[in-house]
Scaffold this motif. Structure first.
Motif, PDB file in Angstrom:
ATOM      1  N   GLU A 301       0.825  -1.202   0.000  1.00 18.01           N
ATOM      2  CA  GLU A 301       0.000   0.000   0.000  1.00 18.01           C
ATOM      3  C   GLU A 301       0.866   1.262   0.000  1.00 18.01           C
ATOM      4  OE1 GLU A 301      -2.526  -0.393   3.370  1.00 18.01           O
ATOM      5  OE2 GLU A 301      -3.902  -1.824   2.390  1.00 18.01           O
ATOM      6  N   GLN A 302       1.886   1.297   0.853  1.00 14.72           N
ATOM      7  CA  GLN A 302       2.717   2.494   0.928  1.00 14.72           C
ATOM      8  C   GLN A 302       3.552   2.680  -0.337  1.00 14.72           C
ATOM      9  OE1 GLN A 302       4.846   3.235   4.634  1.00 14.72           O
ATOM     10  NE2 GLN A 302       3.501   1.811   5.726  1.00 14.72           N
ATOM     11  N   TRP A 303       4.106   1.594  -0.837  1.00 17.26           N
ATOM     12  CA  TRP A 303       4.938   1.701  -2.031  1.00 17.26           C
ATOM     13  C   TRP A 303       4.109   2.143  -3.231  1.00 17.26           C
ATOM     14  CZ3 TRP A 303       5.666  -0.731  -6.827  1.00 17.26           C
ATOM     15  CH2 TRP A 303       6.911  -0.503  -7.428  1.00 17.26           C
ATOM     16  N   VAL A 304       2.883   1.650  -3.337  1.00 22.69           N
ATOM     17  CA  VAL A 304       2.004   2.043  -4.435  1.00 22.69           C
ATOM     18  C   VAL A 304       1.731   3.545  -4.400  1.00 22.69           C
ATOM     19  CG1 VAL A 304      -0.415   1.947  -5.172  1.00 22.69           C
ATOM     20  CG2 VAL A 304       0.877  -0.164  -4.902  1.00 22.69           C
ATOM     21  N   GLU A 305       1.469   4.080  -3.215  1.00 18.82           N
ATOM     22  CA  GLU A 305       1.204   5.514  -3.116  1.00 18.82           C
ATOM     23  C   GLU A 305       2.431   6.340  -3.474  1.00 18.82           C
ATOM     24  OE1 GLU A 305      -1.660   6.970  -2.735  1.00 18.82           O
ATOM     25  OE2 GLU A 305      -2.575   4.975  -2.703  1.00 18.82           O
ATOM     26  N   ILE A 306       3.601   5.851  -3.090  1.00 19.89           N
ATOM     27  CA  ILE A 306       4.838   6.565  -3.434  1.00 19.89           C
ATOM     28  C   ILE A 306       5.053   6.559  -4.944  1.00 19.89           C
ATOM     29  CG2 ILE A 306       7.352   6.509  -3.230  1.00 19.89           C
ATOM     30  CD1 ILE A 306       6.958   5.396  -0.394  1.00 19.89           C
ATOM     31  N   VAL A 307       4.837   5.407  -5.578  1.00 21.37           N
ATOM     32  CA  VAL A 307       5.007   5.308  -7.036  1.00 21.37           C
ATOM     33  C   VAL A 307       4.029   6.225  -7.751  1.00 21.37           C
ATOM     34  CG1 VAL A 307       4.809   3.769  -9.019  1.00 21.37           C
ATOM     35  CG2 VAL A 307       5.931   2.965  -6.954  1.00 21.37           C
ATOM     36  N   ARG A 308       2.780   6.243  -7.282  1.00 15.84           N
ATOM     37  CA  ARG A 308       1.790   7.115  -7.915  1.00 15.84           C
ATOM     38  C   ARG A 308       2.190   8.589  -7.767  1.00 15.84           C
ATOM     39  NH1 ARG A 308      -2.276   5.351  -5.680  1.00 15.84           N
ATOM     40  NH2 ARG A 308      -3.249   4.149  -7.363  1.00 15.84           N
ATOM     41  N   SER A 309       2.650   8.976  -6.590  1.00 13.80           N
ATOM     42  CA  SER A 309       3.077  10.364  -6.384  1.00 13.80           C
ATOM     43  C   SER A 309       4.255  10.723  -7.286  1.00 13.80           C
ATOM     44  CB  SER A 309       3.458  10.585  -4.918  1.00 13.80           C
ATOM     45  OG  SER A 309       2.342  10.398  -4.067  1.00 13.80           O
ATOM     46  N   ILE A 324       9.391  12.379  -2.156  1.00  8.41           N
ATOM     47  CA  ILE A 324       9.436  10.946  -2.478  1.00  8.41           C
ATOM     48  C   ILE A 324      10.544  10.270  -1.681  1.00  8.41           C
ATOM     49  CG2 ILE A 324       9.654   9.267  -4.337  1.00  8.41           C
ATOM     50  CD1 ILE A 324       7.182  11.030  -4.533  1.00  8.41           C
ATOM     51  N   ASP A 325      11.700  10.900  -1.617  1.00  9.53           N
ATOM     52  CA  ASP A 325      12.844  10.289  -0.954  1.00  9.53           C
ATOM     53  C   ASP A 325      12.577  10.105   0.542  1.00  9.53           C
ATOM     54  OD1 ASP A 325      15.700   9.445  -1.306  1.00  9.53           O
ATOM     55  OD2 ASP A 325      15.987  10.962   0.244  1.00  9.53           O
ATOM     56  N   GLU A 326      11.965  11.089   1.175  1.00  7.27           N
ATOM     57  CA  GLU A 326      11.669  10.966   2.609  1.00  7.27           C
ATOM     58  C   GLU A 326      10.666   9.847   2.880  1.00  7.27           C
ATOM     59  OE1 GLU A 326      10.432  14.697   4.137  1.00  7.27           O
ATOM     60  OE2 GLU A 326      12.345  15.714   3.719  1.00  7.27           O
ATOM     61  N   ARG A 327       9.676   9.733   2.029  1.00  4.67           N
ATOM     62  CA  ARG A 327       8.678   8.678   2.214  1.00  4.67           C
ATOM     63  C   ARG A 327       9.297   7.296   2.019  1.00  4.67           C
ATOM     64  NH1 ARG A 327       3.921  10.760  -1.597  1.00  4.67           N
ATOM     65  NH2 ARG A 327       2.956   8.786  -0.990  1.00  4.67           N
ATOM     66  N   LEU A 328      10.219   7.181   1.074  1.00 10.52           N
ATOM     67  CA  LEU A 328      10.907   5.902   0.883  1.00 10.52           C
ATOM     68  C   LEU A 328      11.787   5.571   2.085  1.00 10.52           C
ATOM     69  CD1 LEU A 328      11.897   6.256  -2.871  1.00 10.52           C
ATOM     70  CD2 LEU A 328      10.328   4.549  -1.937  1.00 10.52           C
ATOM     71  N   ALA A 329      12.437   6.596   2.645  1.00  9.48           N
ATOM     72  CA  ALA A 329      13.267   6.362   3.830  1.00  9.48           C
ATOM     73  C   ALA A 329      12.408   5.893   5.006  1.00  9.48           C
ATOM     74  CB  ALA A 329      14.022   7.647   4.192  1.00  9.48           C
ATOM     75  N   GLU A 330      11.241   6.505   5.183  1.00 12.79           N
ATOM     76  CA  GLU A 330      10.333   6.087   6.254  1.00 12.79           C
ATOM     77  C   GLU A 330       9.849   4.659   6.033  1.00 12.79           C
ATOM     78  OE1 GLU A 330       7.192   8.881   6.405  1.00 12.79           O
ATOM     79  OE2 GLU A 330       8.454  10.563   7.065  1.00 12.79           O
ATOM     80  N   LEU A 331       9.541   4.311   4.779  1.00 12.00           N
ATOM     81  CA  LEU A 331       9.093   2.953   4.484  1.00 12.00           C
ATOM     82  C   LEU A 331      10.198   1.942   4.800  1.00 12.00           C
ATOM     83  CD1 LEU A 331       7.073   0.928   3.310  1.00 12.00           C
ATOM     84  CD2 LEU A 331       7.927   1.508   1.019  1.00 12.00           C
ATOM     85  N   SER A 351      15.101  -3.898  -3.670  1.00 10.26           N
ATOM     86  CA  SER A 351      15.326  -3.519  -5.069  1.00 10.26           C
ATOM     87  C   SER A 351      14.284  -2.507  -5.541  1.00 10.26           C
ATOM     88  CB  SER A 351      15.285  -4.772  -5.955  1.00 10.26           C
ATOM     89  OG  SER A 351      15.440  -4.427  -7.313  1.00 10.26           O
ATOM     90  N   LEU A 352      13.018  -2.732  -5.146  1.00  8.50           N
ATOM     91  CA  LEU A 352      11.953  -1.811  -5.545  1.00  8.50           C
ATOM     92  C   LEU A 352      12.146  -0.442  -4.905  1.00  8.50           C
ATOM     93  CD1 LEU A 352       8.847  -4.192  -5.347  1.00  8.50           C
ATOM     94  CD2 LEU A 352      10.099  -3.459  -7.390  1.00  8.50           C
ATOM     95  N   ARG A 357      14.045   5.225  -5.317  1.00 11.03           N
ATOM     96  CA  ARG A 357      14.886   6.310  -4.809  1.00 11.03           C
ATOM     97  C   ARG A 357      15.691   6.931  -5.956  1.00 11.03           C
ATOM     98  NH1 ARG A 357      17.078   5.506   1.273  1.00 11.03           N
ATOM     99  NH2 ARG A 357      17.083   7.761   1.028  1.00 11.03           N
ATOM    100  N   LEU A 358      16.157   6.104  -6.875  1.00  9.72           N
ATOM    101  CA  LEU A 358      16.883   6.629  -8.035  1.00  9.72           C
ATOM    102  C   LEU A 358      15.956   7.442  -8.936  1.00  9.72           C
ATOM    103  CD1 LEU A 358      19.026   3.468  -8.871  1.00  9.72           C
ATOM    104  CD2 LEU A 358      19.822   5.608  -7.845  1.00  9.72           C
TER     105      LEU A 358
END
Length: 375
Positions: A301-309, A324-331, A351-352, A357-358
């Motif tokens: 759920e969290q990764w999907v929202e990050i990808v959509r954003s 985006i980077d901060e949300r990935l770090a929190e995840l 990997s995802l 992040r890149l």
């Protein structure tokens, strides 16, 4: 097949056709190609009118023919190639008159004129337009030379008129600035990248399979084709700015931060990296279809929202989204603290997260690149 099925199929076909037309019109080169067609038509028609009604030419096709050869995508090319076309056409006129006057017009002299024209077209300084020597000879010898005996000076003037009209039309009707086309390519590719990410998020939220992953890969490969065209456009940008009167009306594109011109090599390099990361992401998701076990609900759920954003941020850099980077770090931190997360899930999830992040770096660069181009 009943009437309703037929109507549904026809409607689907029309819908696909409409979508194809819409996408074709939105492609960056559509406007440039359409404008090039308009300029060529205007130049050839104007040259024909001058030949018929002003010069009262016996061979009014020479002027529009040379005008067609002169209207190139850039003003610099029109000057360079137009000069070559003019010289080649004059040479063709000379060859046809020498052969026609002294040897007559027959099967073997016709072949001789073509042979001489093609041989002369191999000269290095005229090679690009050298074939005009042979084609001009064909036009003049094949248009009743022996009956009309047209004046050599008139034909030379008509060729010059055609070249002049082609050059003037290219100078006056929106001379192209290829850096503008490069900017449209960048925006168009960014839009497609964003759409792919949004589609990935929407489909990954529920379910997906290898067919969908293959569709993403095909779309990404199509982006690479557009990127190749963008690189070609950038390589033509310097040429398009030579001898261009629009530069007196529009100054060079500047960066709001450094005050220098936008570096399209760097911008497209970053876009190329983004496409590479996107391809890796699609490949990872495709291989994940064969993985055993269920996805962690919280990660999904969290990764999907990050990808959509991220997709919205790339497609529309003016749109406000959370970092985006901060949300990935929190995840990553949340998952690392979860003792119940299976160990075998980490390589895939890692990997995802790394791929996103890149891509997040590209999201920031997209906005910076737009500022550089529009500053």
């Amino acid at each position: 097949m009943d009437a309703r099925t037929t109507a549904s199929t026809d409607g689907l076909s029309l819908g696909r056709l409409g979508q194809w037309i819409h996408e074709a019109v939105r492609r960056p080169e559509f406007t440039t190609d359409a404008l090039q067609i308009v300029k060529t038509v205007v130049a050839a028609t104007a040259a024909w009118w001058l030949a018929v009604y002003v010069l009262e030419s016996q061979m009014p096709f020479l002027a529009p023919w040379v005008a067609l050869l002169t209207v190139y995508p850039t003003v610099y090319q029109s000057l360079l190639r137009g000069a070559q076309s003019t010289v080649a056409s004059w040479a063709g006129v000379g060859v046809s008159f020498l052969i026609g006057n002294y040897l007559g017009v027959g099967l073997w002299t016709f072949a001789l004129a073509i042979a001489v024209g093609l041989a002369a077209s191999r000269l290095p300084w005229i090679r690009d337009e050298g074939v005009a020597i042979a084609t001009t000879s064909v036009f003049i010898l094949g248009d009743g030379f022996t009956e009309q005996q047209p004046m050599l000076l008139d034909r030379i003037i008509e060729v010059a008129v055609g070249a002049a009209v082609g050059l003037v039309v290219n100078l006056l009707i929106i001379p192209p600035l290829r850096d503008r086309q490069a900017a449209r390519y960048v925006d168009y590719i960014n839009l497609r990248m964003g759409r792919v990410l949004i589609t990935m998020a929407d489909e990954f939220r529920s379910s997906w399979d290898t067919d969908r992953a293959d569709a993403w890969t095909w779309e990404i490969e199509s982006m690479e084709t557009d990127l190749s065209s963008a690189w070609q456009s950038v390589r033509s940008a310097h040429e398009s700015r030579r001898v261009n009167p629009r530069l007196h009306l529009h100054g060079p594109i500047r960066s709001s931060q450094s005050g220098g011109s936008a570096d399209y090599d760097e911008i497209l390099g970053r876009v190329d990296e983004g496409i590479s990361h996107l391809r890796h992401l699609a490949r990872t998701l495709r291989e994940a279809t064969y993985a055993e076990g269920e996805w962690d609900t919280r990660f999904r759920e969290q990764w999907v929202e990050i990808v959509r954003s991220a997709g919205h941020a790339i497609a529309d850099p003016d749109r406000e989204v959370e970092s985006i980077d901060e949300r990935l770090a929190e995840l990553s931190a949340d998952l690392s603290a979860d003792e119940h997360l299976p160990q075998r899930s980490w390589p895939l999830y890692g990997s995802l997260i790394t791929s996103m992040r890149l891509i997040a770096v590209v999201v920031d660069d997209v906005a910076s690149a737009r500022e550089a181009r529009e500053g």
